[in-house]
Design an enzyme around this catalytic site. Structure first.
Site, PDB file in Angstrom:
ATOM      1  N   SER A   8       0.050  -0.860   3.276  1.00  0.00           N
ATOM      2  CA  SER A   8      -0.820  -1.055   2.113  1.00  0.00           C
ATOM      3  C   SER A   8      -1.038   0.271   1.412  1.00  0.00           C
ATOM      4  O   SER A   8      -1.578   1.214   1.999  1.00  0.00           O
ATOM      5  CB  SER A   8      -2.165  -1.623   2.559  1.00  0.00           C
ATOM      6  N   HIS A  31       2.588  -3.484   0.363  1.00  0.00           N
ATOM      7  CA  HIS A  31       1.433  -4.349   0.099  1.00  0.00           C
ATOM      8  C   HIS A  31       0.561  -3.681  -0.961  1.00  0.00           C
ATOM      9  O   HIS A  31       0.129  -2.538  -0.795  1.00  0.00           O
ATOM     10  CB  HIS A  31       0.666  -4.542   1.409  1.00  0.00           C
ATOM     11  N   ASP A  33      -2.753  -3.886  -3.172  1.00  0.00           N
ATOM     12  CA  ASP A  33      -4.079  -4.515  -3.219  1.00  0.00           C
ATOM     13  C   ASP A  33      -4.701  -4.386  -4.602  1.00  0.00           C
ATOM     14  O   ASP A  33      -5.113  -3.296  -5.011  1.00  0.00           O
ATOM     15  CB  ASP A  33      -5.006  -3.841  -2.193  1.00  0.00           C
ATOM     16  N   MET A  35      -7.847  -5.190  -6.821  1.00  0.00           N
ATOM     17  CA  MET A  35      -9.270  -5.547  -6.679  1.00  0.00           C
ATOM     18  C   MET A  35      -9.965  -5.390  -8.020  1.00  0.00           C
ATOM     19  O   MET A  35      -9.723  -4.420  -8.742  1.00  0.00           O
ATOM     20  CB  MET A  35      -9.947  -4.623  -5.658  1.00  0.00           C
ATOM     21  N   HIS A  64      -1.380  -8.491  -3.297  1.00  0.00           N
ATOM     22  CA  HIS A  64      -2.549  -9.189  -2.741  1.00  0.00           C
ATOM     23  C   HIS A  64      -3.663  -9.118  -3.779  1.00  0.00           C
ATOM     24  O   HIS A  64      -4.258  -8.063  -3.985  1.00  0.00           O
ATOM     25  CB  HIS A  64      -2.955  -8.507  -1.427  1.00  0.00           C
ATOM     26  N   MET A  66      -7.184  -9.648  -4.972  1.00  0.00           N
ATOM     27  CA  MET A  66      -8.586  -9.894  -4.608  1.00  0.00           C
ATOM     28  C   MET A  66      -9.378  -9.891  -5.898  1.00  0.00           C
ATOM     29  O   MET A  66     -10.111  -8.940  -6.217  1.00  0.00           O
ATOM     30  CB  MET A  66      -9.055  -8.805  -3.619  1.00  0.00           C
ATOM     31  N   MET A 135      -7.059 -13.023   6.665  1.00  0.00           N
ATOM     32  CA  MET A 135      -7.712 -11.707   6.614  1.00  0.00           C
ATOM     33  C   MET A 135      -8.384 -11.405   7.948  1.00  0.00           C
ATOM     34  O   MET A 135      -9.132 -12.233   8.484  1.00  0.00           O
ATOM     35  CB  MET A 135      -8.767 -11.663   5.498  1.00  0.00           C
ATOM     36  N   ASP A 173      -4.022  -8.945   7.686  1.00  0.00           N
ATOM     37  CA  ASP A 173      -4.344  -7.790   6.850  1.00  0.00           C
ATOM     38  C   ASP A 173      -5.753  -7.317   7.185  1.00  0.00           C
ATOM     39  O   ASP A 173      -6.711  -8.073   7.040  1.00  0.00           O
ATOM     40  CB  ASP A 173      -4.253  -8.221   5.375  1.00  0.00           C
TER      41      ASP A 173
END
Ligand code: DX5
Ligand code: ZN
Length: 231
Positions: A8, A31, A33, A35, A64, A66, A135, A173
């Protein structure tokens, strides 16, 4: 199949992203992320940055999301060329429709469950997804502790997958390290996200290889003991 390790980049140096990506060329995917400071109390980056990561990454992108309203935004991340786009079950208005849209755009469709979200939310629709992300921390931050209490959920999904002959990947994760990866591997995970464990040391490639070996060993041991039980 060999365990897959997706570092990540949340734990990488954001102003030296291209150099950070070059250090994980032996990973299976990177990965990424995203957000939005609404779905989670943290903010990273958006479409423009993911597009640039896609341009320079030596490995495929595992995005991913979020974020709130993935129904609106996830297809645009698929359009960057990302190999996989995962959104949260808790945030999607119509998860099945969205997964179909992602697949239509050439991306693998992933759905993620926060630690407190039950599999009943998605259990009837599992054929619609290429990946289920369980998660193992509350989403939002790197460097948190692995939550072993989520393992029964992972085991249930692995059993359902086998019973129904489905082929989705099971990803974990959060808090994955050399100490915890074996626990998740034994419970049925096959794709492992690791942020601080990979970027926290001085040799990301060595750490990737070590994590992969530990996961493979734990899976082999798990199937040996399952075989012994069946005898
Ligand atoms: C957390 C993110 C993770 C995070 C994992 O919300 O989804 O991908 O980077 O970081 P570590 O491996 O440090 O727990
Ligand atoms: Zn993540």
């Amino acid at each position: 199949m060999t365990a897959r390790i997706n570092p990540s980049i949340l734990s990488a140096d954001f102003v030296n992203m291209e150099a950070a990506l070059a250090t994980i060329a032996t990973a299976d995917s990177v990965h990424v992320d995203v957000m939005d400071n609404h779905f989670v109390p943290n903010l990273t980056f958006g479409l423009q940055m993911v597009g640039r990561i896609q341009d320079v990454s030596p490995v495929p992108l595992d995005v991913h999301l979020m974020i709130d309203d993935p129904d609106r935004w996830a297809p645009e991340y698929a359009a960057t060329g990302a190999a996989g786009v995962t959104f949260h079950a808790e945030a999607a208005a119509d998860a099945v429709e969205l997964a179909r849209e992602l697949r239509a755009r050439g991306a693998r469709a992933g759905i993620s469950l926060k630690p407190g979200t039950h599999i009943e939310t998605i259990v009837d629709d599992l054929a619609e997804f290429d990946l289920v992300l369980v998660m193992t921390v509350e989403p939002g931050f790197g460097g948190q502790s692995f939550m072993p209490e989520v393992m029964p959920k992972l085991r249930s999904l692995a059993h359902i997958r086998e019973r129904r002959g489905l082929a989705f990947d099971l990803q974990v994760d959060g808090g994955i390290s050399t100490d915890t990866i074996g626990i998740a591997a034994a419970a049925g995970a096959d794709v492992f996200v690791a942020g601080s464990a990979v970027f926290g040391g001085d040799d990301p490639a060595a750490r990737i290889a070590e994590l992969r070996r530990l996961a493979d060993d734990a899976r082999a041991e798990e199937s040996r003991s399952a075989g012994r039980l069946a005898e």
